[in-house]
Scaffold this motif. Structure first.
Motif, short mmCIF file in Angstrom:
data_model
loop_
_atom_site.label_atom_id
_atom_site.label_comp_id
_atom_site.label_asym_id
_atom_site.label_seq_id
_atom_site.Cartn_x
_atom_site.Cartn_y
_atom_site.Cartn_z
N ARG A 177 32.48 39.38 46.79
CA ARG A 177 33.38 40.24 46.05
C ARG A 177 32.67 41.56 45.28
O ARG A 177 32.91 43.07 45.51
CB ARG A 177 34.07 39.78 45.01
N GLU A 229 28.85 32.49 37.80
CA GLU A 229 30.10 32.80 37.98
C GLU A 229 30.47 33.99 38.87
O GLU A 229 31.43 34.46 39.31
CB GLU A 229 30.85 33.19 36.68
N THR A 230 29.36 34.77 39.23
CA THR A 230 29.37 35.84 40.05
C THR A 230 29.92 35.62 41.49
O THR A 230 29.18 34.94 42.30
CB THR A 230 27.97 36.51 40.29
N ASP A 231 30.86 36.41 41.73
CA ASP A 231 31.24 36.34 43.35
C ASP A 231 30.72 37.42 44.04
O ASP A 231 31.13 38.44 44.14
CB ASP A 231 32.93 36.54 43.29
#
Length: 135
Positions: free
Chosen positions: A118, A113-115
């Protein structure tokens, strides 16, 4: 209009005119690397990368944390259209250090789930804020 070796520098954010005056040089990070601009620079447009903005006036230098935006460079005028730019006295060091820690944790954990982009941008912004306070 600016005279001698000076040019008009205007820095605009969505909520204010951050700076407007004459400068002899301005330095900041772009997506292509660091750039220093003097009067009569080759006209171009560049994309800002997070880092320290240095404005050289006649008798002093001013620094700020510059985070994102675009720059229009003309021979006698430079316009920076910034998403965020902050003078050192506008920066909360504790908050910047917490943001740095959060970004580092996200980059180390790298869950699905880590962008990553960003998190890297948040890391660069926090580093810019901290570094401008250290100068």
């Amino acid at each position: 209009m600016a005279e001698g070796n000076k040019f008009l520098l205007k820095i605009i954010t969505p909520d204010r005119i951050f700076y407007e005056g004459e400068a002899s040089m301005v330095e900041f990070n772009t997506t292509e690397g660091e750039i220093g601009i003097y009067k009569e620079h080759v006209p171009t447009t560049v994309i800002i990368a997070p880092g320290i903005l240095t404005i050289t006036e006649e008798n002093e230098q001013k620094q700020a944390a510059l985070h994102a935006g675009f720059v229009e460079i003309l021979q006698d005028k430079v316009t920076i259209m910034a998403e965020i730019v902050e003078w050192p006295d506008e920066i909360d060091l504790e908050r910047a250090q917490e943001a740095l820690q959060r970004a580092q944790e996200r980059l180390v954990s790298k869950t699905p789930e880590t962008d990553i982009a960003r998190a890297e941008t948040a890391l660069h912004r926090a580093v810019a804020r901290i570094n401008v306070l250290k100068k």
